[in-house]
Design a protein around this motif. Structure first.
Motif, PDB file in Angstrom:
ATOM      1  N   CYS A 105       0.528  -1.434   0.018  1.00  0.00           N
ATOM      2  CA  CYS A 105       0.066   0.161  -0.163  1.00  0.00           C
ATOM      3  C   CYS A 105       1.030   1.197  -0.049  1.00  0.00           C
ATOM      4  CB  CYS A 105      -0.604  -0.010   1.109  1.00  0.00           C
ATOM      5  SG  CYS A 105      -2.253   1.647   1.487  1.00  0.00           S
ATOM      6  N   ASN A 106       1.045   2.291  -0.872  1.00  0.00           N
ATOM      7  CA  ASN A 106       1.326   3.975  -0.861  1.00  0.00           C
ATOM      8  C   ASN A 106       0.614   4.695  -0.028  1.00  0.00           C
ATOM      9  OD1 ASN A 106      -1.280   3.631  -2.208  1.00  0.00           O
ATOM     10  ND2 ASN A 106      -0.298   5.222  -3.196  1.00  0.00           N
ATOM     11  N   LEU A 107      -0.124   4.283   0.573  1.00  0.00           N
ATOM     12  CA  LEU A 107      -0.936   5.414   2.076  1.00  0.00           C
ATOM     13  C   LEU A 107      -0.329   4.333   3.141  1.00  0.00           C
ATOM     14  CD1 LEU A 107      -4.148   6.452   1.159  1.00  0.00           C
ATOM     15  CD2 LEU A 107      -1.534   7.242   0.254  1.00  0.00           C
ATOM     16  N   ARG A 108      -0.559   5.080   4.158  1.00  0.00           N
ATOM     17  CA  ARG A 108       0.064   4.665   5.637  1.00  0.00           C
ATOM     18  C   ARG A 108      -1.255   5.632   6.942  1.00  0.00           C
ATOM     19  NH1 ARG A 108       1.895   1.449   3.567  1.00  0.00           N
ATOM     20  NH2 ARG A 108       3.792   0.922   3.557  1.00  0.00           N
ATOM     21  N   CYS A 109      -2.879   5.069   6.462  1.00  0.00           N
ATOM     22  CA  CYS A 109      -4.293   5.667   7.165  1.00  0.00           C
ATOM     23  C   CYS A 109      -3.240   5.049   9.072  1.00  0.00           C
ATOM     24  CB  CYS A 109      -5.142   4.977   7.038  1.00  0.00           C
ATOM     25  SG  CYS A 109      -5.623   5.182   5.101  1.00  0.00           S
ATOM     26  N   THR A 110      -4.062   6.561   9.579  1.00  0.00           N
ATOM     27  CA  THR A 110      -3.364   5.938  10.989  1.00  0.00           C
ATOM     28  C   THR A 110      -4.383   4.843  11.607  1.00  0.00           C
ATOM     29  OG1 THR A 110      -5.564   7.609  11.374  1.00  0.00           O
ATOM     30  CG2 THR A 110      -3.211   8.142  11.418  1.00  0.00           C
ATOM     31  N   TYR A 111      -5.429   4.453  10.896  1.00  0.00           N
ATOM     32  CA  TYR A 111      -6.785   3.332  11.065  1.00  0.00           C
ATOM     33  C   TYR A 111      -6.402   2.310  10.365  1.00  0.00           C
ATOM     34  CZ  TYR A 111      -9.495   5.208   7.519  1.00  0.00           C
ATOM     35  OH  TYR A 111      -9.489   5.999   6.892  1.00  0.00           O
ATOM     36  N   CYS A 112      -5.224   1.833   9.778  1.00  0.00           N
ATOM     37  CA  CYS A 112      -5.047   0.562   9.278  1.00  0.00           C
ATOM     38  C   CYS A 112      -5.692  -0.835  10.132  1.00  0.00           C
ATOM     39  CB  CYS A 112      -3.971   1.060   8.398  1.00  0.00           C
ATOM     40  SG  CYS A 112      -4.073  -0.761   7.082  1.00  0.00           S
ATOM     41  N   ASP A 113      -6.234  -1.548   9.676  1.00  0.00           N
ATOM     42  CA  ASP A 113      -6.250  -2.529  10.502  1.00  0.00           C
ATOM     43  C   ASP A 113      -5.308  -4.118   9.295  1.00  0.00           C
ATOM     44  OD1 ASP A 113      -8.358  -2.684   7.781  1.00  0.00           O
ATOM     45  OD2 ASP A 113     -10.100  -3.078   8.968  1.00  0.00           O
ATOM     46  N   THR A 114      -5.179  -3.832   8.220  1.00  0.00           N
ATOM     47  CA  THR A 114      -4.451  -4.529   7.968  1.00  0.00           C
ATOM     48  C   THR A 114      -3.187  -4.068   7.142  1.00  0.00           C
ATOM     49  OG1 THR A 114      -5.473  -3.045   5.384  1.00  0.00           O
ATOM     50  CG2 THR A 114      -6.605  -4.980   5.924  1.00  0.00           C
ATOM     51  N   THR A 115      -2.404  -3.763   8.114  1.00  0.00           N
ATOM     52  CA  THR A 115      -0.885  -3.204   8.023  1.00  0.00           C
ATOM     53  C   THR A 115      -0.087  -4.692   8.160  1.00  0.00           C
ATOM     54  OG1 THR A 115      -0.573  -3.389  10.188  1.00  0.00           O
ATOM     55  CG2 THR A 115      -1.467  -1.428   9.619  1.00  0.00           C
ATOM     56  N   TYR A 116      -0.310  -5.189   8.535  1.00  0.00           N
ATOM     57  CA  TYR A 116       0.605  -6.882   8.052  1.00  0.00           C
ATOM     58  C   TYR A 116       0.442  -7.003   6.252  1.00  0.00           C
ATOM     59  CZ  TYR A 116      -5.103  -8.314   7.712  1.00  0.00           C
ATOM     60  OH  TYR A 116      -5.971  -8.502   6.903  1.00  0.00           O
ATOM     61  N   ALA A 117      -0.857  -6.512   5.304  1.00  0.00           N
ATOM     62  CA  ALA A 117      -0.590  -6.737   4.101  1.00  0.00           C
ATOM     63  C   ALA A 117       0.197  -5.880   3.705  1.00  0.00           C
ATOM     64  CB  ALA A 117      -1.937  -6.194   3.398  1.00  0.00           C
ATOM     65  N   PHE A 118       0.467  -5.147   3.848  1.00  0.00           N
ATOM     66  CA  PHE A 118       2.078  -3.722   3.026  1.00  0.00           C
ATOM     67  C   PHE A 118       3.070  -4.627   3.074  1.00  0.00           C
ATOM     68  CE2 PHE A 118       0.710  -0.479   7.067  1.00  0.00           C
ATOM     69  CZ  PHE A 118      -0.597   0.056   6.297  1.00  0.00           C
ATOM     70  N   SER A 119       3.335  -5.473   4.092  1.00  0.00           N
ATOM     71  CA  SER A 119       4.507  -6.602   3.504  1.00  0.00           C
ATOM     72  C   SER A 119       4.575  -7.793   3.461  1.00  0.00           C
ATOM     73  CB  SER A 119       5.769  -5.688   4.240  1.00  0.00           C
ATOM     74  OG  SER A 119       5.143  -6.032   5.736  1.00  0.00           O
ATOM     75  N   GLU A 120       3.748  -9.321   3.286  1.00  0.00           N
ATOM     76  CA  GLU A 120       3.703 -10.307   3.734  1.00  0.00           C
ATOM     77  C   GLU A 120       2.894 -10.693   2.040  1.00  0.00           C
ATOM     78  OE1 GLU A 120       1.423 -11.500   7.344  1.00  0.00           O
ATOM     79  OE2 GLU A 120       3.060  -9.701   8.539  1.00  0.00           O
ATOM     80  N   GLY A 121       3.369 -11.199   1.283  1.00  0.00           N
ATOM     81  CA  GLY A 121       2.819 -11.649   0.232  1.00  0.00           C
ATOM     82  C   GLY A 121       2.849 -12.860  -0.456  1.00  0.00           C
ATOM     83  N   VAL A 122       2.919 -13.665  -0.876  1.00  0.00           N
ATOM     84  CA  VAL A 122       3.300 -14.448  -2.312  1.00  0.00           C
ATOM     85  C   VAL A 122       3.095 -13.945  -3.793  1.00  0.00           C
ATOM     86  CG1 VAL A 122       3.674 -16.648  -0.617  1.00  0.00           C
ATOM     87  CG2 VAL A 122       1.705 -15.750  -1.254  1.00  0.00           C
ATOM     88  N   ARG A 123       4.202 -14.225  -4.647  1.00  0.00           N
ATOM     89  CA  ARG A 123       3.639 -13.662  -6.209  1.00  0.00           C
ATOM     90  C   ARG A 123       3.108 -15.011  -6.819  1.00  0.00           C
ATOM     91  NH1 ARG A 123       8.441 -13.054 -10.555  1.00  0.00           N
ATOM     92  NH2 ARG A 123       8.992 -15.082  -9.797  1.00  0.00           N
ATOM     93  N   MET A 124       1.642 -14.967  -7.409  1.00  0.00           N
ATOM     94  CA  MET A 124       0.519 -16.187  -7.485  1.00  0.00           C
ATOM     95  C   MET A 124       0.732 -15.577  -8.766  1.00  0.00           C
ATOM     96  SD  MET A 124      -1.922 -16.509  -4.372  1.00  0.00           S
ATOM     97  CE  MET A 124      -2.453 -18.076  -5.633  1.00  0.00           C
ATOM     98  N   GLY A 125       0.542 -16.585 -10.020  1.00  0.00           N
ATOM     99  CA  GLY A 125      -0.220 -16.153 -11.525  1.00  0.00           C
ATOM    100  C   GLY A 125      -1.540 -16.218 -11.432  1.00  0.00           C
ATOM    101  N   ILE A 126      -2.507 -15.153 -12.423  1.00  0.00           N
ATOM    102  CA  ILE A 126      -3.311 -15.147 -12.478  1.00  0.00           C
ATOM    103  C   ILE A 126      -4.138 -15.705 -13.097  1.00  0.00           C
ATOM    104  CG2 ILE A 126      -4.895 -13.910 -14.089  1.00  0.00           C
ATOM    105  CD1 ILE A 126      -3.111 -11.275 -13.922  1.00  0.00           C
ATOM    106  N   GLU A 127      -3.313 -16.807 -13.025  1.00  0.00           N
ATOM    107  CA  GLU A 127      -4.244 -18.538 -13.703  1.00  0.00           C
ATOM    108  C   GLU A 127      -4.177 -19.298 -12.725  1.00  0.00           C
ATOM    109  OE1 GLU A 127      -6.925 -19.190 -16.262  1.00  0.00           O
ATOM    110  OE2 GLU A 127      -5.608 -17.362 -17.376  1.00  0.00           O
ATOM    111  N   GLU A 128      -3.339 -18.965 -11.756  1.00  0.00           N
ATOM    112  CA  GLU A 128      -3.157 -19.675 -10.651  1.00  0.00           C
ATOM    113  C   GLU A 128      -4.548 -19.158  -9.686  1.00  0.00           C
ATOM    114  OE1 GLU A 128       0.860 -19.292  -8.825  1.00  0.00           O
ATOM    115  OE2 GLU A 128       0.327 -20.904  -7.185  1.00  0.00           O
ATOM    116  N   ILE A 129      -4.164 -17.466  -9.164  1.00  0.00           N
ATOM    117  CA  ILE A 129      -5.033 -17.125  -8.496  1.00  0.00           C
ATOM    118  C   ILE A 129      -6.652 -17.358  -8.820  1.00  0.00           C
ATOM    119  CG2 ILE A 129      -6.551 -15.302  -8.340  1.00  0.00           C
ATOM    120  CD1 ILE A 129      -3.457 -13.912  -7.764  1.00  0.00           C
TER     121      ILE A 129
END
Ligand SMILES: Nc1nc2[nH]cc(C(=O)O)c2c(=O)[nH]1
Ligand code: SF4
Ligand SMILES: [Mg+2]
Length: 287
Positions: A105-129
């Motif tokens: 995310c390019n924002l940092r809202c004070t109340y963000c409830d999904t901060t874990y999404a800023f930096s955690e992830g795996v790369r997936m192909g669109i067909e895999e998704i």
């Protein structure tokens, strides 16, 4: 005869390939990564590249800052989580829904409830998704984040989901251009209020693109936020958009207080509570 929105999409090659047509501040920066075996992620951070393992969790969570683009190939996406739950927000609240949460995310809202999404992830192909999406007994899909529009291949994912006749929702902060999103998608766009700390990032030009399919959400934490949101209800977009949502910041502003303010002013908006937080609690992931 193509509609105005369809013509705009057709003239936007990024919906099918590459990043041509994407506004300059949303273009991918840095070298492309190809192939699932490549164990390195590249990020362009304040004018330099950062390198890291393919799990983003090893990046400091405050790294992807303003203007930073998540780097991926044209057919892969950094995915934080995919889950099946009850939609907790928007006019679709209460319906079974599949969620695709993209990382970064390019924002940092004070109340963000999904901060874990800023930096955690795996790369997936669109067909895999898409294969994973097909495994759920559900025709409603929401792409959320983080900020999903940071990754250009999301435009292709959204189009593929529409082609497969899913009802597709996109949650976006409203800080990036929404014009290239497939016109079949329901865009649920925030207008960031003062207490978010990101009010200056609102891209008001987005309001011109909104249609009856779309919804605008104000997340409200204070009386100042409420009055700011009220002051935004002047524009012609309010007549075109499908819904205007006023949502209290969970744990900060009581829904009853926001309800009282809405009633006091007689605002023709919809009070939204985050249903999933009442069902499963405020800090449970994947629901
Ligand atoms: N159940 C459920 N509904 C949601 N609606 C929007 C969500 C989001 O995080 O964007 C969300 C979410 O995380 N869970
Ligand atoms: S835009 Fe959404 S994901 Fe990004 S910081 Fe704000 S609340 Fe969190
Ligand atoms: Mg959200």
């Amino acid at each position: 005869m193509l509609s105005r929105a369809a013509r705009k999409l057709a003239s936007c090659p990024s919906a099918s390939m590459g990043s041509v047509g994407i506004p300059r501040d949303q273009r991918l920066l840095g070298p492309l990564l190809e192939g699932p075996s490549t164990p390195v992620a590249y990020f362009f951070l304040k004018g330099r590249f950062a390198f890291g393992p393919s799990r983003l969790s090893l990046l400091r969570k405050n790294l992807p800052m303003n203007g930073t683009m998540l780097q991926s190939s044209t057919t892969t996406l950094w995915v934080n989580e995919i889950f099946y739950s009850i939609q907790g927000e928007s006019t679709f609240a209460g319906k079974p829904c599949i969620f695709i949460r993209l990382a970064g995310c390019n924002l940092r809202c004070t109340y963000c409830d999904t901060t874990y999404a800023f930096s955690e992830g795996v790369r997936m192909g669109i067909e895999e998704i898409l294969n994973q999406i097909r495994s759920y007994p559900c025709q409603l899909v929401e792409v959320t984040g983080g900020e999903p529009l940071l990754q250009h291949p999301v435009l292709l994912l959204l189009r593929r989901l529409c082609d497969l006749e899913y009802t597709v929702l996109l949650e976006t902060s409203g800080a990036l251009d929404i014009a290239c999103v497939d016109p079949r998608v329901h865009r649920i766009m925030d207008l960031k209020c003062p207490s978010s700390g990101e009010c200056h990032r609102n891209r008001f030009a987005n309001l011109e693109h909104l249609t009856a399919r779309d919804e605008v959400k104000f997340v409200i934490g204070t009386r100042e936020d409420f009055e700011w949101a009220q002051s935004q209800l002047q524009g012609s977009w309010t007549q075109r958009v499908g819904a205007i949502l006023f949502s209290p910041v969970f744990g900060v502003l009581e829904p009853a207080q926001l309800a009282a303010w809405i009633l006091e002013k007689g605002l023709p908006v919809r009070l939204q509570i985050q249903l999933h937080k009442f069902i499963w609690g405020p800090n449970v992931r994947g629901v």
